[in-house]
Motif scaffolding. Structure first.
Motif, mmCIF file in Angstrom:
data_model
loop_
_atom_site.group_PDB
_atom_site.id
_atom_site.type_symbol
_atom_site.label_atom_id
_atom_site.label_comp_id
_atom_site.label_asym_id
_atom_site.label_seq_id
_atom_site.Cartn_x
_atom_site.Cartn_y
_atom_site.Cartn_z
ATOM 1 N N SER A 10 28.656 -21.339 18.040
ATOM 2 C CA SER A 10 27.787 -20.162 17.865
ATOM 3 C C SER A 10 28.127 -19.096 18.903
ATOM 4 N N ARG A 11 28.444 -19.530 20.111
ATOM 5 C CA ARG A 11 28.787 -18.559 21.162
ATOM 6 C C ARG A 11 30.144 -17.919 20.881
ATOM 7 N N GLN A 12 31.065 -18.719 20.330
ATOM 8 C CA GLN A 12 32.382 -18.155 19.975
ATOM 9 C C GLN A 12 32.245 -17.123 18.850
ATOM 10 N N THR A 17 32.427 -11.579 17.058
ATOM 11 C CA THR A 17 31.774 -10.477 16.346
ATOM 12 C C THR A 17 31.703 -9.226 17.226
ATOM 13 N N ILE A 18 31.411 -9.465 18.508
ATOM 14 C CA ILE A 18 31.240 -8.337 19.434
ATOM 15 C C ILE A 18 32.596 -7.804 19.917
ATOM 16 N N ASN A 19 33.440 -8.713 20.434
ATOM 17 C CA ASN A 19 34.652 -8.275 21.145
ATOM 18 C C ASN A 19 35.833 -7.989 20.230
ATOM 19 N N PRO A 24 28.524 -3.824 18.133
ATOM 20 C CA PRO A 24 27.960 -3.843 19.488
ATOM 21 C C PRO A 24 26.858 -4.907 19.639
ATOM 22 N N SER A 25 26.821 -5.547 20.807
ATOM 23 C CA SER A 25 25.859 -6.631 21.015
ATOM 24 C C SER A 25 24.416 -6.145 20.871
ATOM 25 N N MET A 26 24.147 -4.894 21.251
ATOM 26 C CA MET A 26 22.775 -4.372 21.103
ATOM 27 C C MET A 26 22.389 -4.232 19.629
ATOM 28 N N THR A 57 15.581 -14.241 31.242
ATOM 29 C CA THR A 57 16.272 -12.998 31.592
ATOM 30 C C THR A 57 17.633 -12.853 30.906
ATOM 31 N N GLY A 58 17.947 -13.744 29.967
ATOM 32 C CA GLY A 58 19.183 -13.631 29.203
ATOM 33 C C GLY A 58 18.962 -12.889 27.895
ATOM 34 N N ASN A 59 19.918 -13.059 26.977
ATOM 35 C CA ASN A 59 19.816 -12.358 25.691
ATOM 36 C C ASN A 59 18.789 -13.000 24.760
ATOM 37 N N ASN A 60 18.487 -14.285 24.958
ATOM 38 C CA ASN A 60 17.397 -14.882 24.172
ATOM 39 C C ASN A 60 16.094 -14.143 24.500
ATOM 40 N N GLY A 61 15.874 -13.872 25.772
ATOM 41 C CA GLY A 61 14.717 -13.073 26.168
ATOM 42 C C GLY A 61 14.818 -11.653 25.641
ATOM 43 N N GLY A 62 16.047 -11.121 25.590
ATOM 44 C CA GLY A 62 16.255 -9.774 25.035
ATOM 45 C C GLY A 62 15.809 -9.710 23.583
ATOM 46 N N ASP A 63 16.142 -10.743 22.805
ATOM 47 C CA ASP A 63 15.641 -10.810 21.415
ATOM 48 C C ASP A 63 14.108 -10.752 21.411
ATOM 49 N N GLY A 64 13.512 -11.506 22.343
ATOM 50 C CA GLY A 64 12.046 -11.539 22.443
ATOM 51 C C GLY A 64 11.471 -10.165 22.732
ATOM 52 N N LEU A 124 12.802 -18.032 26.029
ATOM 53 C CA LEU A 124 13.200 -18.437 27.388
ATOM 54 C C LEU A 124 14.694 -18.723 27.474
ATOM 55 N N PHE A 125 15.187 -19.640 26.623
ATOM 56 C CA PHE A 125 16.619 -19.946 26.563
ATOM 57 C C PHE A 125 17.034 -20.134 25.121
ATOM 58 N N GLY A 126 18.242 -19.712 24.820
ATOM 59 C CA GLY A 126 18.832 -20.032 23.521
ATOM 60 C C GLY A 126 20.126 -20.792 23.751
ATOM 61 N N SER A 127 21.220 -20.213 23.280
ATOM 62 C CA SER A 127 22.505 -20.907 23.376
ATOM 63 C C SER A 127 23.045 -20.955 24.804
ATOM 64 N N GLY A 128 22.394 -20.279 25.738
ATOM 65 C CA GLY A 128 22.864 -20.265 27.128
ATOM 66 C C GLY A 128 22.333 -21.413 27.966
ATOM 67 N N LEU A 129 21.451 -22.248 27.406
ATOM 68 C CA LEU A 129 20.892 -23.368 28.191
ATOM 69 C C LEU A 129 22.025 -24.287 28.631
ATOM 70 N N SER A 130 22.111 -24.550 29.944
ATOM 71 C CA SER A 130 23.272 -25.284 30.450
ATOM 72 C C SER A 130 22.901 -26.462 31.334
ATOM 73 N N ARG A 131 21.615 -26.636 31.608
ATOM 74 C CA ARG A 131 21.202 -27.755 32.476
ATOM 75 C C ARG A 131 19.732 -28.069 32.214
ATOM 76 N N ASN A 132 19.261 -29.162 32.830
ATOM 77 C CA ASN A 132 17.870 -29.541 32.627
ATOM 78 C C ASN A 132 16.915 -28.447 33.107
ATOM 79 N N VAL A 133 15.792 -28.331 32.424
ATOM 80 C CA VAL A 133 14.815 -27.286 32.746
ATOM 81 C C VAL A 133 13.903 -27.768 33.874
ATOM 82 N N ILE A 154 12.793 -18.619 19.349
ATOM 83 C CA ILE A 154 13.947 -17.779 19.013
ATOM 84 C C ILE A 154 15.236 -18.569 19.225
ATOM 85 N N ASP A 155 16.007 -18.674 18.193
ATOM 86 C CA ASP A 155 17.328 -19.319 18.117
ATOM 87 C C ASP A 155 17.257 -20.837 18.259
ATOM 88 N N ILE A 156 16.854 -21.333 19.431
ATOM 89 C CA ILE A 156 16.732 -22.774 19.678
ATOM 90 C C ILE A 156 15.461 -22.954 20.515
HETATM 91 N N1 LIG Z 1 24.912 -10.575 22.085
HETATM 92 C C1 LIG Z 1 24.987 -11.830 21.685
HETATM 93 O O1 LIG Z 1 25.904 -12.555 21.983
HETATM 94 C C2 LIG Z 1 23.839 -12.285 20.905
HETATM 95 C C3 LIG Z 1 22.934 -13.146 21.503
HETATM 96 N N2 LIG Z 1 21.801 -13.492 20.913
HETATM 97 C C4 LIG Z 1 20.769 -14.238 21.622
HETATM 98 O O2 LIG Z 1 21.178 -14.526 22.924
HETATM 99 C C5 LIG Z 1 21.084 -15.913 23.196
HETATM 100 C C6 LIG Z 1 22.107 -16.302 24.199
HETATM 101 O O3 LIG Z 1 21.896 -15.478 25.322
HETATM 102 P P1 LIG Z 1 22.520 -15.759 26.759
HETATM 103 O O4 LIG Z 1 23.939 -16.120 26.623
HETATM 104 O O5 LIG Z 1 22.180 -14.576 27.573
HETATM 105 O O6 LIG Z 1 21.777 -17.069 27.271
HETATM 106 P P2 LIG Z 1 20.246 -17.497 27.250
HETATM 107 O O7 LIG Z 1 19.372 -16.309 27.085
HETATM 108 O O8 LIG Z 1 20.115 -18.631 26.304
HETATM 109 O O9 LIG Z 1 20.060 -18.090 28.720
HETATM 110 C C7 LIG Z 1 19.986 -17.198 29.827
HETATM 111 C C8 LIG Z 1 20.568 -17.757 31.085
HETATM 112 O O10 LIG Z 1 19.772 -18.819 31.591
HETATM 113 C C9 LIG Z 1 20.505 -19.536 32.548
HETATM 114 N N3 LIG Z 1 20.149 -20.952 32.426
HETATM 115 C C10 LIG Z 1 20.696 -21.883 31.618
HETATM 116 N N4 LIG Z 1 20.051 -23.061 31.723
HETATM 117 C C11 LIG Z 1 19.066 -22.860 32.646
HETATM 118 C C12 LIG Z 1 18.046 -23.706 33.203
HETATM 119 N N5 LIG Z 1 17.897 -24.985 32.827
HETATM 120 N N6 LIG Z 1 17.195 -23.174 34.107
HETATM 121 C C13 LIG Z 1 17.307 -21.882 34.493
HETATM 122 N N7 LIG Z 1 18.252 -21.020 34.003
HETATM 123 C C14 LIG Z 1 19.121 -21.513 33.101
HETATM 124 C C15 LIG Z 1 21.962 -19.293 32.254
HETATM 125 O O11 LIG Z 1 22.538 -18.657 33.360
HETATM 126 C C16 LIG Z 1 21.939 -18.402 30.993
HETATM 127 O O12 LIG Z 1 22.955 -17.447 31.007
HETATM 128 C C17 LIG Z 1 21.179 -16.568 21.832
HETATM 129 O O13 LIG Z 1 20.569 -17.834 21.818
HETATM 130 C C18 LIG Z 1 20.451 -15.562 20.969
HETATM 131 O O14 LIG Z 1 19.046 -15.759 21.035
HETATM 132 C C19 LIG Z 1 21.396 -12.799 19.696
HETATM 133 O O15 LIG Z 1 20.741 -11.642 20.111
HETATM 134 C C20 LIG Z 1 22.572 -12.466 18.838
HETATM 135 C C21 LIG Z 1 23.643 -11.757 19.555
#
Ligand SMILES: NC(=O)C1=CN([C@@H]2O[C@H](COP(=O)(O)OP(=O)(O)OC[C@H]3O[C@@H](n4cnc5c(N)ncnc54)[C@H](O)[C@@H]3O)[C@@H](O)[C@H]2O)[C@@H](O)CC1
Ligand SMILES: [K+]
Length: 219
Positions: A10-12, A17-19, A24-26, A57-64, A124-133, A154-156
């Motif tokens: 999903s991240r690839q 799609t963007i690059n 544009p990601s927005m 504070t990532g893009n999952n939150g941005g969707d929110g 809070l987190f989507g595809s960027g979750l990388s470790r235990n909360v 949102i997303d996951i």
């Molecule tokens: N521009 C894009 O690539 C798009 C992204 N989208 C949304 O963006 C999400 C992915 O966004 P991001 O890559 O910014 O990542 P997330 O918003 O999922 O996570 C944010 C950040 O949290 C940190 N993190 C990871 N695990 C953690 C933990 N256990 N405790 C504390 N911090 C932790 C990481 O540094 C990660 O970059 C998708 O799931 C989707 O909702 C969609 O808007 C579609 C387009």
């Protein structure tokens, strides 16, 4: 029928799609927000009278934050609880936060009583979750699960491992989830059901490769 992919795939696809393709990601974030908003209106189990957006504070939150603005501009009562350090937010998150500030969307705080809200939105987190909360994120997830209100993810659902369906410390138990482009493999496992609730799969213009069209179909 639900086609599923891994979180890495999903991240690839997002990155391609963007690059490579040049959407544009927005634009993708805006399209995601519109779909998520529409899914929330569609799910009659959700009471949208008083909404709390839980935004990492990532893009999952941005969707929110896009959902927050769409709800506000359609007359709903919305508060935003940002978890994590806003100074470290992704660029798109920062841009959406500025837009929310323009609309003067009120902020909520960690010690807030979640029972005053009728619905929580999990960004809070989507595809960027990388470790235990842990820490504030775990506190907020546990408070959300203990609240009377239903949650729309949102997303996951945050804290759920999108590949395995395992809980990484703690995870949001959502009534429904808007997943972007494709459901992730772990979301359709038996153990993930109490966390995802009803799954909406949202086409927001992410590249759909031939490999995915031919992928085996589940359900
Ligand atoms: N521009 C894009 O690539 C798009 C992204 N989208 C949304 O963006 C999400 C992915 O966004 P991001 O890559 O910014 O990542 P997330 O918003 O999922 O996570 C944010 C950040 O949290 C940190 N993190 C990871 N695990 C953690 C933990 N256990 N405790 C504390 N911090 C932790 C990481 O540094 C990660 O970059 C998708 O799931 C989707 O909702 C969609 O808007 C579609 C387009
Ligand atoms: K989420």
């Amino acid at each position: 029928m639900t086609q599923t992919i891994s979180v890495e795939e999903s991240r690839q696809l997002d990155a391609k799609t963007i690059n490579e393709i040049g959407i544009p990601s927005m634009v993708l974030m805006e399209r995601a927000g519109i779909k998520i908003y529409e899914n929330m209106l569609d799910n009659k189990d959700l009471d949208l009278s008083k909404v709390l957006i839980l935004a990492g504070t990532g893009n999952n939150g941005g969707d929110g934050l896009v959902v927050a603005r769409l709800l506000v501009t359609h007359g709903y009562s919305v508060h935003i609880l940002t978890v994590g350090n806003p100074a470290h937010a992704s660029d798109d998150h920062k841009a959406q936060a500025k837009i929310c500030d323009y609309y003067e969307i009120p902020k909520a705080f960690l010690n807030e009583d979640f029972n005053q809200y009728t619905i929580l939105v999990d960004g809070l987190f989507g595809s960027g979750l990388s470790r235990n909360v842990g820490g504030d994120f775990a506190t907020v997830i546990d408070k959300a699960n203990a609240a009377d209100a239903n949650t729309h993810a949102i997303d996951i659902p945050s804290g759920l491992n999108g590949d395995t369906g395992e809980v990484m410390g703690t995870a949001i138990k959502a009534a429904s989830t808007s997943t972007i482009a494709y459901a992730k493999n772990g979301m359709v496992t038996e153990q993930a059901k109490p966390y995802t609730g009803k799954i909406y799969v949202d086409d927001i213009g992410i590249y759909r490769g031939k490999r995915f069209e031919e992928a085996s179909l589940i359900n």
